[in-house]
Write a protein that holds these residues in place. Structure first.
Motif, PDB file in Angstrom:
ATOM      1  N   PRO A  46       0.909  -1.142   0.028  1.00  0.00           N
ATOM      2  CA  PRO A  46       0.312   0.036   0.012  1.00  0.00           C
ATOM      3  C   PRO A  46       0.766   1.791   0.133  1.00  0.00           C
ATOM      4  O   PRO A  46       0.244   2.473  -0.557  1.00  0.00           O
ATOM      5  CB  PRO A  46      -0.855  -0.251   0.952  1.00  0.00           C
ATOM      6  CG  PRO A  46      -0.701  -1.760   1.317  1.00  0.00           C
ATOM      7  CD  PRO A  46       0.215  -2.178   1.240  1.00  0.00           C
ATOM      8  N   LEU A  47       1.617   1.426   0.414  1.00  0.00           N
ATOM      9  CA  LEU A  47       2.794   2.297   1.112  1.00  0.00           C
ATOM     10  C   LEU A  47       3.549   2.773  -0.590  1.00  0.00           C
ATOM     11  O   LEU A  47       3.256   3.900  -0.730  1.00  0.00           O
ATOM     12  CB  LEU A  47       3.755   2.718   1.804  1.00  0.00           C
ATOM     13  CG  LEU A  47       3.522   2.675   3.324  1.00  0.00           C
ATOM     14  CD1 LEU A  47       4.933   2.277   4.152  1.00  0.00           C
ATOM     15  CD2 LEU A  47       3.412   4.150   3.414  1.00  0.00           C
ATOM     16  N   ALA A  48       3.422   1.806  -0.487  1.00  0.00           N
ATOM     17  CA  ALA A  48       3.697   1.775  -2.579  1.00  0.00           C
ATOM     18  C   ALA A  48       3.053   2.798  -3.728  1.00  0.00           C
ATOM     19  O   ALA A  48       3.852   3.699  -3.922  1.00  0.00           O
ATOM     20  CB  ALA A  48       4.839   0.232  -3.033  1.00  0.00           C
ATOM     21  N   TRP A  49       2.483   2.181  -3.575  1.00  0.00           N
ATOM     22  CA  TRP A  49       1.001   2.779  -4.124  1.00  0.00           C
ATOM     23  C   TRP A  49       0.359   3.681  -4.385  1.00  0.00           C
ATOM     24  O   TRP A  49       0.648   4.717  -4.944  1.00  0.00           O
ATOM     25  CB  TRP A  49      -0.516   1.946  -3.947  1.00  0.00           C
ATOM     26  CG  TRP A  49      -0.367  -0.098  -4.406  1.00  0.00           C
ATOM     27  CD1 TRP A  49       0.615  -0.072  -5.046  1.00  0.00           C
ATOM     28  CD2 TRP A  49      -1.189  -0.804  -4.537  1.00  0.00           C
ATOM     29  NE1 TRP A  49       0.648  -1.694  -6.349  1.00  0.00           N
ATOM     30  CE2 TRP A  49      -0.554  -1.558  -5.153  1.00  0.00           C
ATOM     31  CE3 TRP A  49      -2.415  -1.054  -3.525  1.00  0.00           C
ATOM     32  CZ2 TRP A  49      -1.445  -2.701  -5.084  1.00  0.00           C
ATOM     33  CZ3 TRP A  49      -2.999  -2.161  -3.441  1.00  0.00           C
ATOM     34  CH2 TRP A  49      -2.229  -3.177  -4.420  1.00  0.00           C
ATOM     35  N   ILE A  50       0.729   4.421  -3.260  1.00  0.00           N
ATOM     36  CA  ILE A  50       0.643   5.443  -2.481  1.00  0.00           C
ATOM     37  C   ILE A  50       2.031   6.807  -2.745  1.00  0.00           C
ATOM     38  O   ILE A  50       1.477   7.767  -3.067  1.00  0.00           O
ATOM     39  CB  ILE A  50       0.769   6.077  -0.482  1.00  0.00           C
ATOM     40  CG1 ILE A  50      -0.944   4.917  -0.526  1.00  0.00           C
ATOM     41  CG2 ILE A  50       0.425   6.870  -0.404  1.00  0.00           C
ATOM     42  CD1 ILE A  50      -1.366   4.325   1.738  1.00  0.00           C
ATOM     43  N   MET A  51       2.359   6.414  -2.708  1.00  0.00           N
ATOM     44  CA  MET A  51       4.177   6.947  -2.936  1.00  0.00           C
ATOM     45  C   MET A  51       3.803   7.096  -4.210  1.00  0.00           C
ATOM     46  O   MET A  51       3.984   8.506  -4.827  1.00  0.00           O
ATOM     47  CB  MET A  51       5.154   6.327  -2.548  1.00  0.00           C
ATOM     48  CG  MET A  51       6.263   7.550  -3.799  1.00  0.00           C
ATOM     49  SD  MET A  51       7.669   6.022  -3.160  1.00  0.00           S
ATOM     50  CE  MET A  51       9.131   7.306  -3.700  1.00  0.00           C
ATOM     51  N   MET A  52       2.905   6.481  -5.811  1.00  0.00           N
ATOM     52  CA  MET A  52       3.349   6.463  -7.653  1.00  0.00           C
ATOM     53  C   MET A  52       1.799   7.792  -7.077  1.00  0.00           C
ATOM     54  O   MET A  52       1.665   8.133  -7.730  1.00  0.00           O
ATOM     55  CB  MET A  52       2.725   5.034  -7.275  1.00  0.00           C
ATOM     56  CG  MET A  52       3.929   3.676  -7.668  1.00  0.00           C
ATOM     57  SD  MET A  52       5.270   4.816  -8.234  1.00  0.00           S
ATOM     58  CE  MET A  52       6.580   3.345  -7.636  1.00  0.00           C
ATOM     59  N   VAL A  84       5.579  12.387  -0.455  1.00  0.00           N
ATOM     60  CA  VAL A  84       6.074  11.007  -1.483  1.00  0.00           C
ATOM     61  C   VAL A  84       7.558  10.861  -0.353  1.00  0.00           C
ATOM     62  O   VAL A  84       8.606   9.593  -0.971  1.00  0.00           O
ATOM     63  CB  VAL A  84       7.056  11.459  -3.155  1.00  0.00           C
ATOM     64  CG1 VAL A  84       7.291  11.057  -3.671  1.00  0.00           C
ATOM     65  CG2 VAL A  84       5.936  11.788  -3.890  1.00  0.00           C
ATOM     66  N   LEU A  85       8.576  11.610  -0.372  1.00  0.00           N
ATOM     67  CA  LEU A  85       9.686  11.244   0.165  1.00  0.00           C
ATOM     68  C   LEU A  85       9.460  11.054   1.783  1.00  0.00           C
ATOM     69  O   LEU A  85       9.640   9.460   1.971  1.00  0.00           O
ATOM     70  CB  LEU A  85      10.082  12.602   1.492  1.00  0.00           C
ATOM     71  CG  LEU A  85      10.410  13.383   0.052  1.00  0.00           C
ATOM     72  CD1 LEU A  85      11.875  14.271   0.343  1.00  0.00           C
ATOM     73  CD2 LEU A  85      11.855  12.509  -1.143  1.00  0.00           C
ATOM     74  N   VAL A  86       7.916  10.581   2.429  1.00  0.00           N
ATOM     75  CA  VAL A  86       7.733   9.943   3.790  1.00  0.00           C
ATOM     76  C   VAL A  86       6.955   8.528   3.088  1.00  0.00           C
ATOM     77  O   VAL A  86       7.959   7.808   3.638  1.00  0.00           O
ATOM     78  CB  VAL A  86       6.777  10.911   4.303  1.00  0.00           C
ATOM     79  CG1 VAL A  86       6.094   9.659   5.732  1.00  0.00           C
ATOM     80  CG2 VAL A  86       7.211  12.444   4.879  1.00  0.00           C
ATOM     81  N   ALA A  87       6.436   8.628   2.134  1.00  0.00           N
ATOM     82  CA  ALA A  87       5.691   6.996   2.350  1.00  0.00           C
ATOM     83  C   ALA A  87       7.420   6.626   1.338  1.00  0.00           C
ATOM     84  O   ALA A  87       7.003   5.396   1.524  1.00  0.00           O
ATOM     85  CB  ALA A  87       4.522   7.250   0.728  1.00  0.00           C
ATOM     86  N   GLY A  88       7.954   7.182   0.314  1.00  0.00           N
ATOM     87  CA  GLY A  88       8.856   6.524  -0.129  1.00  0.00           C
ATOM     88  C   GLY A  88       9.950   5.927   0.751  1.00  0.00           C
ATOM     89  O   GLY A  88       9.954   4.772   1.026  1.00  0.00           O
ATOM     90  N   LEU A  89      10.144   6.467   2.057  1.00  0.00           N
ATOM     91  CA  LEU A  89      11.021   6.182   3.096  1.00  0.00           C
ATOM     92  C   LEU A  89      10.236   4.802   3.644  1.00  0.00           C
ATOM     93  O   LEU A  89      11.105   3.979   4.155  1.00  0.00           O
ATOM     94  CB  LEU A  89      11.279   6.844   4.414  1.00  0.00           C
ATOM     95  CG  LEU A  89      12.633   7.625   5.055  1.00  0.00           C
ATOM     96  CD1 LEU A  89      13.764   7.586   3.891  1.00  0.00           C
ATOM     97  CD2 LEU A  89      12.723   8.166   5.734  1.00  0.00           C
ATOM     98  N   GLY A  90       9.283   4.787   3.705  1.00  0.00           N
ATOM     99  CA  GLY A  90       8.268   3.896   4.218  1.00  0.00           C
ATOM    100  C   GLY A  90       9.370   2.539   3.619  1.00  0.00           C
ATOM    101  O   GLY A  90       8.659   1.810   3.213  1.00  0.00           O
ATOM    102  N   VAL A  91       8.441   3.034   2.676  1.00  0.00           N
ATOM    103  CA  VAL A  91       8.972   1.791   0.915  1.00  0.00           C
ATOM    104  C   VAL A  91      10.313   1.021   1.221  1.00  0.00           C
ATOM    105  O   VAL A  91      10.155   0.167   0.811  1.00  0.00           O
ATOM    106  CB  VAL A  91       8.479   1.772   0.268  1.00  0.00           C
ATOM    107  CG1 VAL A  91       8.315   0.824  -1.589  1.00  0.00           C
ATOM    108  CG2 VAL A  91       6.750   2.789  -0.723  1.00  0.00           C
ATOM    109  N   LEU A  92      11.022   2.253   1.109  1.00  0.00           N
ATOM    110  CA  LEU A  92      12.535   1.813   0.657  1.00  0.00           C
ATOM    111  C   LEU A  92      12.986   1.441   1.290  1.00  0.00           C
ATOM    112  O   LEU A  92      14.275   0.338   2.066  1.00  0.00           O
ATOM    113  CB  LEU A  92      13.341   3.020   0.634  1.00  0.00           C
ATOM    114  CG  LEU A  92      12.804   4.163  -1.042  1.00  0.00           C
ATOM    115  CD1 LEU A  92      13.570   4.465  -1.085  1.00  0.00           C
ATOM    116  CD2 LEU A  92      13.533   2.891  -2.314  1.00  0.00           C
TER     117      LEU A  92
END
Lengths: 225, 247, 256
Positions: A46-52, A84-92
């Motif tokens: 979900p985080l990756a989707w949200i980031m996109m 995007v940075l926050v969600a991306g950090l979660g994804v990464l």
């Protein structure tokens, strides 16, 4: 209404997220080959989707901003880029943990990983330009965001063909329906949180702009009086 | 001579975030008129000129060119305007002739007017330096070359930002004469300067910009003779005229 | 008598040849300055040589198999390094005496400024590739296919450099006019040009390996070029000067 909306969204998120955690860990069967660590999937995906989604929102808002100089679009672009940075950090962070546990390798240069990583870099540079750029660089930053959003499919495809010359099989197996069913509450909770934060950040940015205007207005007042 | 007003700025405002650089500025420049813009550093003179030229988007207000409201200045309109700034804006590695050639050929369909370069340069006293590299020029020569370049396009509206800086007294006199000649042919001129003597010698009207506002105006025709105009402008510069007090 | 007047209405298609003509004039102007000093070509060429030597020192002992993987990376990384250097220099030159602003005030199509600068950057990059590619072929035996298929190699290099240039010119120009710091150029340029470089990388490896898909990758790179050039051209004017204030002033004052 405008003030209440993010609170409601964050409230929904605050209720849904614990529920989804409970559901993911207690009511969903443990995946056979990957084991407990697979639970991270319910938050990672979900985080990756949200980031996109946020990247696209930022790109579109930046496009509107550059064409109409709308400050609402500008505020949206800034808010989306930061999230995007926050969600991306979660994804990464979650991605390599999962990868390490299941594939034995934290980073496999999979198309999705590289796309996510590069996208994160592009939006990091967007935020850097917004913060350190001189007056007038907001248009430059907007172009950056547009390119960032357009780059998403291109990078994905590029890395995919790059990998096909040297195939690397890391396909995530198909999941049984009850696992997908547990994904939705997690997605809902995270999405509600994200939108709440997005909304609040947009309001903050617009309030900042309005404050600037009020400041100028006050300075103007003696002349008008 | 066109009956329309070349430049009209209405209620122009410009902000950079919290900083209001211009507030509610109304300014009109008519054909054949030379208007001087005075004000302390940071009073918004350069910003106002940049907005008039379309180099900066304005935050508020309207810009009218040739009797029509213009948001995005078209290429045809830009061809009828010229902007001379206190930076030289010349290619230092090229000669005066090459700099001029580039400008003239950029603005025209054919290289028809390249033959006009020499007379224009000679008129501004650069006849001997036509084929010298601009990098070897003095500041004053560069400034004259900039002006030559601007006039070579036969503009209707000429904006000058601090044109008198780094000119020697004869150079200033020459510039004032050239501007007056062009204005008599219908050119509208808006120039900013700190140099009161130069301003007084050349302008028809002087406006004072302070804190981003137009706070005062002196019209040559309203004053009694050159001395009266001079005193009024100096008084305006000190910020103590009737108009300034009123505003 | 006058070719233009303040009161003229903007005409949609009055000068179809103006754009290519002005672009060429501006590019020629840059080349003319360059021929006075050879500053760009000399520095960029020498830098290419230096990077090449560094790569040779670092990777000379690689096995042939490893070279196949490393050579495309060296090639396009060098292009990225040299490209950033060239773009910085080209726009510094316009900033030295504020000539870029003069161009913006002049009756010049904004797109012509973009195309002129992009053309010069592309030429400098291609000049560097003329050192780089033979150098790589000479130093790394695995790169021999690059010399065996000269036409494909040249096409690939041109398309790859074009992709880099199209994005790079937009952002270098944007930074030059916003009075921003040049440090930001690297911050922007490297992440943004990666997709273009990855495509070029893939195609280069396919060429070295004699992979049958090479022509497919090449046409994809060409398609990417079109997308990037189109997008940059579309954004260029907005990035450089910003569009006019469309909002009615009254609505603004109400809030203030």
């Amino acid at each position: 209404m405008g003030r209440l909306f993010p609170v409601i969204l964050l409230g929904v998120g605050a209720l849904t997220l614990p529920y989804s955690v409970q559901r993911v860990f207690l009511d969903t069967p443990i995946e056979r080959t990957m084991g407990t660590v697979q639970k991270i999937f319910y938050f990672h995906v979900p985080l990756a989707w949200i980031m996109m989604l946020l990247a696209v929102v930022c790109g579109v808002a930046a496009g509107i901003q550059i064409r109409t100089r709308s400050e609402r679009a500008e505020a949206t672009a800034i808010a989306a880029a930061e999230l995007v940075l926050v969600a991306g950090l979660g994804v990464l962070l979650t991605g390599p943990i999962w990868g390490h546990a299941t594939w034995g390798k934290a980073w496999t240069w999979d198309a999705r990983q590289v796309t996510t990583g590069l996208l994160w870099l592009v939006f990091a540079s967007y935020v850097l330009v917004r913060h350190f750029g001189a007056a007038g660089s907001e248009r430059l930053a907007a172009a950056l965001a547009i390119f960032g959003a357009v780059n998403v499919p291109i990078i994905y495809y590029a890395v995919k063909i790059w990998k096909t010359t040297h195939p690397d099989n890391n396909v995530v197996g198909s999941l049984p329906p009850q696992m997908w069913a547990s994904l939705w509450p997690a997605l809902g909770g995270l999405l509600a949180m994200t939108l709440g934060l997005l909304w609040a950040r947009i309001r903050l940015e617009r309030a900042e702009i309005a404050l600037d205007e009020a400041w100028v207005g006050v300075e103007d007042a003696p002349q008008e009086a | 001579m066109p009956a329309v007003t070349p430049l009209q700025l209405r209620a122009i405002g410009k902000r950079f975030g919290r900083l209001a650089v211009l507030r509610n500025v109304d300014l009109t420049v008519a054909s054949g008129e030379i208007v001087g813009l005075i004000g302390a550093n940071g009073s918004g003179k350069t910003t106002l000129l940049s907005i008039a030229m379309g180099l900066l988007p304005m935050s508020d207000g309207e810009r009218w060119l040739g009797g029509r409201q213009v948001d995005d200045i078209s290429i045809e309109q830009r061809a009828a305007m010229a902007f001379v700034t206190h930076t030289t804006q010349l290619y230092a590695r090229l000669t005066a002739r090459e700099n001029m050639e580039l400008w003239l050929s950029l603005r025209q369909a054919a290289d028809a007017s390249v033959g006009e370069i020499e007379p224009v340069l000679r008129r501004l006293g650069l006849g001997d330096a036509i084929d010298r590299t601009v990098g070897t020029f003095s500041r004053g020569m560069m400034q004259r070359l900039c002006l030559a370049r601007a006039l070579a396009g036969r503009p209707e509206l000429l904006l000058l930002d601090e044109p008198f800086t780094s000119l020697d007294p004869p150079g200033r006199k020459r510039l004032a004469e050239v501007l007056r000649e062009e204005a008599d042919r219908g050119l509208a001129v808006l120039l900013s300067s700190h140099d009161y003597d130069a301003i007084i010698s050349v302008t028809d009207r002087v406006v004072l910009l302070s804190g981003g506002r137009l706070v005062g105006e002196v019209v040559r025709a309203d004053e009694r003779g050159a001395e009266g105009f001079r005193d009024a402008v100096l008084a305006l510069g000190r910020g103590s005229t009737r108009e300034a007090a009123h505003a | 008598m006058r070719e233009a007047a303040l009161s003229t209405l903007p005409r949609a298609k009055n000068a179809p040849m103006r754009l290519p003509r002005q672009a060429w004039l501006l590019a020629r102007n840059d080349l003319r300055q360059e021929m006075r000093e050879w500053e760009l070509v000399a520095t960029a060429g020498f830098f290419t040589l230096v990077v090449l030597v560094m790569f040779a020192l670092a990777f000379a002992t690689l096995s042939r198999d490893a070279q196949v993987l490393a050579v495309p990376g060296m090639l396009w990384l060098t292009v990225a390094f040299v490209g950033a250097l060239t773009l910085t220099r080209i726009f510094d030159r316009e900033r030295e005496s504020d000539t870029l602003r003069a161009l913006l005030a002049a009756p010049v199509e904004r797109l012509a400024i973009y195309l002129g600068k992009a053309l010069v950057t592309l030429l400098v990059l291609l000049g560097c590739c003329a050192i780089l590619v033979p150098g790589v072929v000479l130093l790394f035996p695995a790169a021999a296919p690059l010399a065996e298929h000269p036409i494909q190699t040249v096409t690939l290099v041109v398309l790859g450099c074009l992709a880099y240039t199209s994005v790079g010119t937009l952002f270098a120009a944007g930074l030059a006019t916003s009075g921003g710091k040049n440090v930001l150029l690297s911050v922007i340029l490297y992440p943004l040009t990666t997709p273009a470089l990855i495509f070029a990388l893939v195609a280069t490896r396919a060429l070295i390996e004699n992979h049958p898909d090479f022509s497919k990758y090449l046409s994809q790179l060409a398609a990417l070029d079109i997308v990037l050039v189109g997008l940059s051209g579309w954004l260029f004017e907005s990035v450089l000067v910003g569009t006019g204030a469309r909002r009615a002033p009254t609505t603004r004052r109400r809030r203030g």
